[in-house]
Design a protein around this motif. Structure first.
Motif, short mmCIF file in Angstrom:
data_model
loop_
_atom_site.label_atom_id
_atom_site.label_comp_id
_atom_site.label_asym_id
_atom_site.label_seq_id
_atom_site.Cartn_x
_atom_site.Cartn_y
_atom_site.Cartn_z
N ALA A 73 27.36 94.54 -17.23
CA ALA A 73 28.95 95.33 -18.58
C ALA A 73 30.01 95.02 -18.13
O ALA A 73 30.71 95.12 -18.72
CB ALA A 73 28.68 97.19 -17.92
N ARG A 74 30.52 94.54 -16.71
CA ARG A 74 32.12 94.11 -16.13
C ARG A 74 31.89 93.09 -15.51
O ARG A 74 30.55 92.72 -15.31
CB ARG A 74 32.77 95.20 -16.03
CG ARG A 74 32.47 95.88 -15.01
CD ARG A 74 33.28 97.16 -15.03
NE ARG A 74 34.29 96.41 -14.23
CZ ARG A 74 35.01 95.99 -13.22
NH1 ARG A 74 33.81 96.48 -12.08
NH2 ARG A 74 36.08 95.32 -12.80
N ASN A 75 33.09 92.05 -15.21
CA ASN A 75 32.81 90.86 -14.03
C ASN A 75 32.99 92.20 -12.83
O ASN A 75 33.80 92.94 -12.76
CB ASN A 75 33.88 90.44 -14.61
CG ASN A 75 34.58 88.89 -13.37
OD1 ASN A 75 34.79 89.55 -12.88
ND2 ASN A 75 33.33 88.42 -13.19
N CYS A 76 31.52 92.29 -11.78
CA CYS A 76 32.16 92.82 -10.22
C CYS A 76 31.84 91.16 -9.44
O CYS A 76 32.05 91.71 -8.46
CB CYS A 76 29.70 92.90 -10.52
SG CYS A 76 30.40 94.40 -12.23
N GLY A 77 31.95 90.31 -10.02
CA GLY A 77 32.21 89.05 -8.69
C GLY A 77 30.85 89.00 -8.37
O GLY A 77 29.92 89.26 -7.91
N GLN A 78 30.86 87.60 -7.66
CA GLN A 78 29.45 86.89 -7.18
C GLN A 78 28.84 88.13 -6.29
O GLN A 78 27.62 87.56 -6.24
CB GLN A 78 29.85 85.77 -6.95
CG GLN A 78 28.84 84.84 -6.46
CD GLN A 78 29.27 83.72 -5.25
OE1 GLN A 78 29.33 83.92 -4.06
NE2 GLN A 78 28.97 82.87 -5.79
N HIS A 79 29.31 88.74 -5.29
CA HIS A 79 28.65 89.90 -4.84
C HIS A 79 27.55 91.05 -5.38
O HIS A 79 26.96 90.57 -5.11
CB HIS A 79 29.77 90.80 -3.84
CG HIS A 79 29.24 91.46 -3.63
ND1 HIS A 79 28.07 91.64 -1.96
CD2 HIS A 79 29.07 92.96 -3.42
CE1 HIS A 79 28.10 92.66 -1.71
NE2 HIS A 79 28.39 93.57 -2.37
N GLY A 80 28.74 90.98 -6.17
CA GLY A 80 28.24 92.50 -7.32
C GLY A 80 26.74 91.71 -8.17
O GLY A 80 26.20 92.31 -8.08
N ALA A 81 27.12 90.05 -8.85
CA ALA A 81 25.61 90.06 -9.13
C ALA A 81 25.46 88.85 -8.09
O ALA A 81 23.93 89.41 -9.22
CB ALA A 81 26.97 88.84 -9.94
N VAL A 82 25.08 89.30 -7.25
CA VAL A 82 24.30 88.69 -5.93
C VAL A 82 23.29 90.01 -6.14
O VAL A 82 21.68 90.22 -6.29
CB VAL A 82 24.12 88.03 -4.54
CG1 VAL A 82 23.03 87.81 -3.97
CG2 VAL A 82 25.25 86.56 -5.63
N MET A 83 23.47 91.06 -5.94
CA MET A 83 23.42 92.19 -5.65
C MET A 83 22.10 92.93 -6.79
O MET A 83 21.25 92.98 -6.23
CB MET A 83 24.07 93.16 -4.86
CG MET A 83 24.81 93.18 -4.11
SD MET A 83 23.71 93.50 -2.17
CE MET A 83 23.54 95.11 -2.21
N ALA A 84 22.72 92.80 -7.86
CA ALA A 84 22.34 92.90 -9.12
C ALA A 84 20.78 91.84 -9.42
O ALA A 84 19.61 92.86 -9.47
CB ALA A 84 23.33 92.46 -10.49
#
Length: 319
Positions: A73-84
């Motif tokens: 839904a928003r830019n969450c950074g690489q850490h958040g994207a990998v966790m997703a």
């Protein structure tokens, strides 16, 4: 071949403004996966891109079975994207890689060979790096420093191409630490890790998303997230400065009586220099303590590391 219900392998690729690389990335990746005997899936995570990344991913998805697209839904950074990507992946083996093609997809079979040998965590280190001389030097210094501080032995902390078993992925998902470093965190859940060399190529297109400030922030996350050594160093440095300050005060007092009041007046700038040194040390200590306290504050709030907007499956016109 793409897995219909239970893929053995999941590829997780976070993407942020990678429109220049989507087509070539998918072409090379799917050409490699076509030779993989195990069922597989590809999970591409659009990290709130502002260019045509999502549009191009959807176009690739319509003609590539096995490609799943997750839009945050928003830019969450690489850490958040990998966790997703981890949360949406279904494979027993999960391999992460960037979309900029600096870590070639053609190296994936080497990670799979390590999985088949029984390893549950496959780390990698880059050989023949195509980065600037300064970046390579900074990477070597940082790797050694972080290893010494954290006690985590990784030869290359910056390589995104890594493999995780499902058990390791589930362990990471059960511990959603604030601003952690996933490759380092994974070592706590691995029973049989291994590191292998992989090739490194120049970026295919677009610009690097890691500025110098972001790289420094990553190193700070590593230090404060996996070690109390900086706090202990502050205690040692503070103790040493206190002893040095007392010794200097005693010296100045002795010289005041030996050389007279005139000498003491002329030493006022020395006292200012000593004062500024101690004040600077105090601000440094407070800043480091503030970093630890800030991490505690963020962890207590328990805000999610990522927010999923939609998940697109192959053949679906709507999420």
């Amino acid at each position: 071949m793409p897995g219909e219900t239970a893929p053995r392998l999941s590829i997780v690729a976070p993407m942020y403004n990678e429109a220049a690389n989507v087509a070539e990335f998918c072409r090379r990746l799917f050409a490699v996966l076509a030779e993989v005997p195990e069922p597989w899936e590809v999970v591409c995570v659009d990290d709130g891109s502002t260019d045509r990344t999502l549009e191009l991913l959807r176009a690739e998805q319509r003609r590539r079975p096995g490609l799943r697209v997750v839009r945050l839904a928003r830019n969450c950074g690489q850490h958040g994207a990998v966790m997703a990507g981890f949360a949406e992946s279904r494979g027993e083996w999960v391999i992460t890689l960037d979309a900029d093609l600096q870590n070639p997809p053609e190296e994936i079979p080497r990670l799979l060979a390590a999985f088949r040998e029984g390893h549950d965590l496959v780390g990698t280190y880059r050989v023949g790096r195509r980065d600037t001389r300064f970046r390579k030097w900074a990477s070597r210094v940082t790797n050694r420093l972080i290893t010494r501080i954290s006690g985590i032995s990784l030869r290359d902390f910056g390589c995104m191409l890594r493999g995780y078993s499902r058990r390791v992925v589930d362990g990471i998902l059960r511990n959603p630490e604030y601003r952690t470093f996933i490759p380092a965190l994974a070592t706590f859940f691995a029973a049989n890790p291994v590191e292998i060399p992989v090739r490194h190529e120049a970026r295919a297109g677009g610009d690097s998303k890691y500025s110098l400030l972001k790289l420094l922030g990553l190193q700070l996350d590593l230090m404060t997230g996996f070690s109390l050594w900086p706090l202990r160093l502050l205690f040692l440095v503070g103790s040493g400065l206190a002893v040095a300050g007392l010794a200097m005060a005693a010296l100045i007092l002795v010289l005041r009586f030996v050389l007279g009041a005139e000498w003491a007046a002329q030493g006022v700038f020395t006292l200012f220099a000593v004062l500024f040194f101690f004040v600077g040390g105090q601000f440094f200590a407070l800043g480091l303590l503030g970093e630890y306290i800030g991490r505690i504050f963020q962890a207590v709030r328990r805000r999610p590391a990522y927010l999923v907007g939609e998940v697109y499956e192959h053949g679906d016109d709507a999420p």
